[in-house]
Design an enzyme around this catalytic site. Structure first.
Site, PDB file in Angstrom:
ATOM      1  N   ARG A  94       1.431  -1.603  -0.199  1.00  0.00           N
ATOM      2  CA  ARG A  94       0.254   0.378   0.224  1.00  0.00           C
ATOM      3  C   ARG A  94       0.935   1.238  -0.423  1.00  0.00           C
ATOM      4  O   ARG A  94       0.871   2.070  -0.787  1.00  0.00           O
ATOM      5  CB  ARG A  94      -0.748  -0.244   0.888  1.00  0.00           C
ATOM      6  CG  ARG A  94      -1.688   1.200   1.253  1.00  0.00           C
ATOM      7  CD  ARG A  94      -2.759   1.306   2.468  1.00  0.00           C
ATOM      8  NE  ARG A  94      -3.253   3.000   2.687  1.00  0.00           N
ATOM      9  CZ  ARG A  94      -4.197   2.795   3.677  1.00  0.00           C
ATOM     10  NH1 ARG A  94      -4.104   2.088   4.720  1.00  0.00           N
ATOM     11  NH2 ARG A  94      -4.669   4.246   4.022  1.00  0.00           N
ATOM     12  N   ASN A 148     -10.600  -3.807   0.897  1.00  0.00           N
ATOM     13  CA  ASN A 148     -10.500  -2.796  -0.054  1.00  0.00           C
ATOM     14  C   ASN A 148      -9.694  -3.201  -1.179  1.00  0.00           C
ATOM     15  O   ASN A 148      -9.168  -3.735  -0.930  1.00  0.00           O
ATOM     16  CB  ASN A 148      -9.693  -1.429   0.539  1.00  0.00           C
ATOM     17  CG  ASN A 148     -10.757  -0.999   1.482  1.00  0.00           C
ATOM     18  OD1 ASN A 148     -12.475  -0.671   1.364  1.00  0.00           O
ATOM     19  ND2 ASN A 148     -10.363  -0.313   2.870  1.00  0.00           N
ATOM     20  N   CYS A 169     -18.719  -2.037   4.595  1.00  0.00           N
ATOM     21  CA  CYS A 169     -18.591  -0.657   4.593  1.00  0.00           C
ATOM     22  C   CYS A 169     -18.331  -0.170   6.066  1.00  0.00           C
ATOM     23  O   CYS A 169     -19.198  -0.180   5.980  1.00  0.00           O
ATOM     24  CB  CYS A 169     -18.261   0.214   3.588  1.00  0.00           C
ATOM     25  SG  CYS A 169     -16.954   1.770   3.834  1.00  0.00           S
ATOM     26  N   HIS A 199     -17.158   3.904  -0.975  1.00  0.00           N
ATOM     27  CA  HIS A 199     -16.039   5.511  -1.016  1.00  0.00           C
ATOM     28  C   HIS A 199     -16.579   6.152  -1.858  1.00  0.00           C
ATOM     29  O   HIS A 199     -16.461   7.236  -2.256  1.00  0.00           O
ATOM     30  CB  HIS A 199     -15.015   4.842  -1.181  1.00  0.00           C
ATOM     31  CG  HIS A 199     -14.202   3.734   0.394  1.00  0.00           C
ATOM     32  ND1 HIS A 199     -13.363   3.581   0.629  1.00  0.00           N
ATOM     33  CD2 HIS A 199     -15.383   3.526   1.145  1.00  0.00           C
ATOM     34  CE1 HIS A 199     -13.092   3.245   1.832  1.00  0.00           C
ATOM     35  NE2 HIS A 199     -14.071   3.217   2.075  1.00  0.00           N
ATOM     36  N   TYR A 252     -15.360  10.482   1.381  1.00  0.00           N
ATOM     37  CA  TYR A 252     -14.320   9.969   0.128  1.00  0.00           C
ATOM     38  C   TYR A 252     -14.328  11.062  -0.930  1.00  0.00           C
ATOM     39  O   TYR A 252     -13.658  11.031  -2.074  1.00  0.00           O
ATOM     40  CB  TYR A 252     -14.343   8.266   0.180  1.00  0.00           C
ATOM     41  CG  TYR A 252     -13.887   7.396   0.331  1.00  0.00           C
ATOM     42  CD1 TYR A 252     -12.348   7.234  -0.038  1.00  0.00           C
ATOM     43  CD2 TYR A 252     -13.728   7.665   2.001  1.00  0.00           C
ATOM     44  CE1 TYR A 252     -11.808   6.425   1.510  1.00  0.00           C
ATOM     45  CE2 TYR A 252     -13.214   6.825   3.045  1.00  0.00           C
ATOM     46  CZ  TYR A 252     -12.228   5.962   2.900  1.00  0.00           C
ATOM     47  OH  TYR A 252     -11.892   5.738   3.082  1.00  0.00           O
TER      48      TYR A 252
END
Length: 433
Positions: A94, A148, A169, A199, A252
């Site tokens: 990540r 995710n 979520c 998101h 988001y």
């Protein structure tokens, strides 16, 4: 017998989940918690297993078996629920995604930008392997996916397997708590109507004890209140925009509608204290030091800073709704089935659903307003192209996905960016080689 398998059991989030399972044991009488992780995560998952046993003992639930697995078969076999919270390549991958995005002066965020694309390519093949094991070893089980990018991953499994899957979520439940707190009302008195993508979801209506208070909440947001999460800096929306939109964006949306400001913040943060992943690595190191303490027998407060608020609440509520066939209304990620007009029936959306023993049934919403519809369609097309790229190792679909993503969309750098994504993630992308 009620066995719950947790794929990615060594996650720092797992104690949050365990706390929820313990609190709701009477409604969800678990007999076994099977924690599965990769061999590289052995130390973490064994620490989590020991902490889980102490937590269970503290509540007089020593009869619940806690098992540790390093292979999918033994963890999944006979499970009623398979919770997926895995991270292929761990946090280091990540962090590399985030740095790569910034190198190209783009957002690298792990679900919406370059990072979301790269993470989906790494994750989808592994999730499809989990789904195949569920089909063979626990065909009646539900996969409850927190991994995710949750919407893309859930849709990939829904399209390319027969396993039953529902995506979850914590953004909707967090927004519900925040708005109820703003209204100084009990959480159960406030009901929100969500529709959009994971998101990228909007609150279209706020009801308080049967009364529509959407305009009141928008006025409060215009007056300076803000909805924020640990991983997204609090920035109030311009009042003129909120009043024109007549809805409440999730945090988001800042990546899409305040892109330059968010990019500037990510660049500044990366230089001052590291990218989000690099910050989380430090938090996780501290958390696992706490988890390893043989005296610790509860979820530590420091876990709240990790970013998974209300994770256990929504996960256990979903398990309970399915297990008890309750027909409870929840906000989850599932097949659209006509709920949001203009999106395909097999597209995975995030919206209000009734949940029972057969799964999630989305409530009819209608068409998204024009200001939301175009962005939603574009992001959904990006998601579909990314799924095709991940499943088939298709470089052409991958290139088109990058160009389609509104946070990338730069043809002049797309070829180079794709080449770097594939090179950085070579070890986890055998489908491209």
């Amino acid at each position: 017998m009620l066995k719950i398998a947790v794929i990615g059991g060594g996650s720092s989030y797992t104690p949050e989940l365990m706390e929820g399972i313990i609190q709701h044991y009477q409604q969800v009488p678990v007999t076994e918690l099977a924690l599965m992780d990769v061999e590289a995560g052995r130390q973490k998952v064994e620490i989590i297993a020991a902490l889980t046993r102490r937590m269970l003992k503290r509540h007089g639930l020593e009869q619940v078996k806690v098992s540790v697995h390093f292979a999918l078969d033994s963890a999944i076999e006979g499970a009623a629920f398979v919770l997926t919270q895995l991270r292929v390549g761990q946090l280091a991958a990540r962090a590399a995604d985030e740095r790569l995005g910034l190198k190209y002066h783009m957002l690298g965020q792990e679900t919406t930008g370059v990072g979301g694309f790269a993470k989906a390519l790494r994750t989808i093949p592994v999730m499809l392997e989990v789904a195949r094991k569920v089909e063979a070893l626990a065909p009646e089980a539900f996969i409850i996916n927190f991994t995710n990018p949750a919407g893309i991953v859930t849709e990939a499994v829904s399209r390319y397997s027969k396993a039953k899957i529902i995506g979850l979520c914590n953004v909707p439940v967090t927004m519900q708590h925040m708005i109820a707190d703003m209204l100084q009302a009990p959480h159960h008195d406030v009901k929100l109507r969500f529709a959009g993508l994971n998101h990228m979801v909007w609150v279209h209506q706020v009801m308080q004890q049967g009364k529509d208070v959407t305009s009141k909440v928008i006025d409060m947001l215009c007056a300076g209140h803000a909805l924020s999460m640990n991983n997204i800096q609090e920035v109030p929306w311009p009042p003129t925009f909120l009043r024109a939109l007549k809805a409440i964006p999730c945090p988001y949306h800042r990546y899409f509608w305040q892109t330059r400001a968010m990019l500037a913040e990510e660049i500044e943060a990366s230089q001052a204290k590291g990218t989000r992943a690099e910050q989380v690595m430090k938090v996780e190191a501290e958390l696992f030091q706490l988890y390893a303490d043989p005296q610790l027998d509860r979820k530590p407060e420091q876990l709240n800073f990790r970013g998974g608020a209300f994770y256990s609440e929504v996960a256990v509520d979903l398990i309970r709704a399915i297990h008890t066939n309750s027909g409870r209304e929840m906000v989850v990620n599932c097949r659209n089935n006509g709920a949001i007009q203009g999106l395909p029936d097999d597209a995975v959306v995030e919206t209000n659903c009734l949940v029972d023993a057969l799964g999630a049934h989305p409530l009819a919403f209608g068409r998204l307003p024009p200001a939301m519809n175009g962005l939603t369609q574009q992001v959904k097309d990006f998601e579909c192209l990314t799924i095709e790229a991940a499943v088939h190792g298709d470089r052409q679909s991958a290139l088109l996905a990058l160009v389609t993503n509104p946070l990338i969309g730069d043809l002049s750098s797309a070829d180079d960016l794709l080449a770097e994504v594939l090179t950085l993630n070579h070890a986890w992308l055998p489908q491209f080689h």
